[in-house]
Enzyme design. Structure first.
Site, PDB file in Angstrom:
ATOM      1  N   GLU A 158      12.443  -0.628   4.044  1.00  0.00           N
ATOM      2  CA  GLU A 158      13.368  -1.755   3.912  1.00  0.00           C
ATOM      3  C   GLU A 158      12.668  -3.107   4.002  1.00  0.00           C
ATOM      4  O   GLU A 158      13.138  -4.098   3.417  1.00  0.00           O
ATOM      5  CB  GLU A 158      14.458  -1.673   4.988  1.00  0.00           C
ATOM      6  CG  GLU A 158      15.482  -0.562   4.751  1.00  0.00           C
ATOM      7  CD  GLU A 158      16.342  -0.793   3.524  1.00  0.00           C
ATOM      8  OE1 GLU A 158      16.528  -1.960   3.140  1.00  0.00           O
ATOM      9  OE2 GLU A 158      16.824   0.201   2.946  1.00  0.00           O
ATOM     10  N   GLY A 194       5.119 -10.113   4.334  1.00  0.00           N
ATOM     11  CA  GLY A 194       5.869 -10.098   5.582  1.00  0.00           C
ATOM     12  C   GLY A 194       5.124 -10.758   6.731  1.00  0.00           C
ATOM     13  O   GLY A 194       3.893 -10.812   6.743  1.00  0.00           O
ATOM     14  N   LYS A 204       5.169  -9.613   9.792  1.00  0.00           N
ATOM     15  CA  LYS A 204       4.728  -8.645  10.804  1.00  0.00           C
ATOM     16  C   LYS A 204       3.201  -8.655  10.894  1.00  0.00           C
ATOM     17  O   LYS A 204       2.640  -8.647  11.979  1.00  0.00           O
ATOM     18  CB  LYS A 204       5.216  -7.236  10.483  1.00  0.00           C
ATOM     19  CG  LYS A 204       4.837  -6.229  11.584  1.00  0.00           C
ATOM     20  CD  LYS A 204       5.253  -4.818  11.252  1.00  0.00           C
ATOM     21  CE  LYS A 204       4.296  -4.173  10.279  1.00  0.00           C
ATOM     22  NZ  LYS A 204       2.963  -3.893  10.882  1.00  0.00           N
ATOM     23  N   SER A 246       7.265  -0.331   9.465  1.00  0.00           N
ATOM     24  CA  SER A 246       5.860  -0.200   9.082  1.00  0.00           C
ATOM     25  C   SER A 246       5.656   1.161   8.430  1.00  0.00           C
ATOM     26  O   SER A 246       6.283   2.150   8.839  1.00  0.00           O
ATOM     27  CB  SER A 246       4.957  -0.319  10.315  1.00  0.00           C
ATOM     28  OG  SER A 246       3.631   0.069  10.014  1.00  0.00           O
ATOM     29  N   SER A 247       4.778   1.215   7.440  1.00  0.00           N
ATOM     30  CA  SER A 247       4.466   2.501   6.812  1.00  0.00           C
ATOM     31  C   SER A 247       3.900   3.478   7.831  1.00  0.00           C
ATOM     32  O   SER A 247       4.106   4.696   7.738  1.00  0.00           O
ATOM     33  CB  SER A 247       3.465   2.288   5.677  1.00  0.00           C
ATOM     34  OG  SER A 247       4.003   1.403   4.706  1.00  0.00           O
ATOM     35  N   MET A 306       0.845  -1.190   0.000  1.00  0.00           N
ATOM     36  CA  MET A 306       0.000   0.000   0.000  1.00  0.00           C
ATOM     37  C   MET A 306       0.886   1.248   0.000  1.00  0.00           C
ATOM     38  O   MET A 306       0.480   2.316   0.449  1.00  0.00           O
ATOM     39  CB  MET A 306      -0.945  -0.001   1.207  1.00  0.00           C
ATOM     40  CG  MET A 306      -1.991  -1.099   1.149  1.00  0.00           C
ATOM     41  SD  MET A 306      -3.488  -0.755   2.092  1.00  0.00           S
ATOM     42  CE  MET A 306      -2.847  -0.579   3.745  1.00  0.00           C
ATOM     43  N   HIS A 357       9.679  -3.833   2.727  1.00  0.00           N
ATOM     44  CA  HIS A 357       9.189  -4.088   1.370  1.00  0.00           C
ATOM     45  C   HIS A 357      10.346  -4.497   0.454  1.00  0.00           C
ATOM     46  O   HIS A 357      10.214  -5.421  -0.362  1.00  0.00           O
ATOM     47  CB  HIS A 357       8.527  -2.839   0.789  1.00  0.00           C
ATOM     48  CG  HIS A 357       7.288  -2.407   1.507  1.00  0.00           C
ATOM     49  ND1 HIS A 357       7.176  -1.167   2.097  1.00  0.00           N
ATOM     50  CD2 HIS A 357       6.114  -3.036   1.728  1.00  0.00           C
ATOM     51  CE1 HIS A 357       5.987  -1.053   2.640  1.00  0.00           C
ATOM     52  NE2 HIS A 357       5.316  -2.178   2.441  1.00  0.00           N
TER      53      HIS A 357
END
Length: 281
Positions: free
Chosen positions: A41, A154, A156, A191-192, A36, A43
């Site tokens: 890092e 991922g 997470k 995280s974004s 999104m 990604h």
């Protein structure tokens, strides 16, 4: 617009489904990394794994409104296509970037019939009603469009990975590959949403993350891990001024509650400064 066109020439950016179908038609070994945006890092590590494993790699950038149960969360989600492209263009051997519009993803206007099973309405599914139905719907649509051989996600977002893997691998002849969570030097999961914090807030979130990570080792000798976590929950909320949604130890194979240290993870969701963060360890 000039910037986007310049990058497009270099990176094979795909902006609609017509071009997507023409471009991907000749290929049957595509690795797919759905995102999104807010590229970091974590990604990049997924993309690099795909490049090593597949002849072609495609990254998508699409903020899916149908997986947000809170309109404020959707509107505040960090989005910067220009910055994302600047990062992605530095990755050697990345073949395609797909940046669809809403109408491209939802060109088939048929209403989704996807429902989360009752046993899976736990963790994030319990607190974000409709979220995973939206995730599975968009992953179903993206997979149908792209026809990848492998999808890289991922760990997470472990529950998301678990549900997507079960759904996609059952419906398509595709492997969903779970990849290790990438953390910064202070052990915070990338995280974004981290982009929403200022430097001082980020330092505090890093302290919180370290505290949760340390819990994992402490549970090695605990007989009833979940009882221990529940007793600790209020103390952690007071100390860090956070609101914890859940703090639970669960089996990694089926996400059922577990009080065993082996083959389990501690899952946490909490709000800090109004921003929701998740992790597992």
């Amino acid at each position: 617009m000039f910037y986007l066109l310049n990058i497009l020439i270099q990176m094979k950016i795909i902006l609609n489904n017509s071009i997507l179908r023409k471009t991907l038609g000749p290929f049957n070994d595509i690795g797919f990394v759905p995102t999104m945006g807010g590229i970091h890092e974590g990604h990049i590590s997924l993309i690099e794994k795909s490049i090593k494993s597949n002849k072609k790699t495609l990254v998508s950038i699409f903020v899916n409104p149908k997986q947000f149960n809170d309109i404020k969360d959707f509107k505040s989600y960090p989005s910067n296509i220009k910055n994302d492209l600047t990062i992605l263009k530095k990755i050697k051997k990345l073949d395609f970037i797909y940046i669809p519009k809403f109408k491209d993803i939802y060109e088939d206007k048929k209403k989704s019939q996807i429902k989360i099973k009752r046993k899976d309405k736990i963790l994030c599914a319990k607190y974000r009603i409709g979220h995973f139905e939206g995730v599975l719907d968009v992953m179903n649509r993206l997979t149908t469009l792209i026809k990848p051989k492998k999808i890289f996600m991922g760990k997470k977002d472990f529950q998301q990975l678990y549900l997507v893997k079960n759904f996609i691998e059952k419906k398509f002849n595709i492997k969903v590959i779970g990849c290790k969570t990438v953390r910064n030097k202070n052990k915070l999961a990338l995280s974004s949403r981290n982009l929403l914090f200022n430097k001082q807030e980020l330092n505090e979130v890093e302290k919180i993350s370290k505290t949760f990570l340390n819990l994992r080792n402490k549970t090695k000798s605990i007989n009833n891990i979940n009882r221990f976590l529940q007793k600790l929950k209020k103390d952690l909320e007071r100390f860090f001024n956070i609101k914890i949604e859940y703090l639970e130890n669960r089996n990694i194979k089926n996400l059922t509650i577990s009080n065993k240290y082996l083959k389990s993870k501690i899952f946490v969701s909490y709000y800090y400064k109004g921003i929701r963060l998740i992790d597992n360890f």
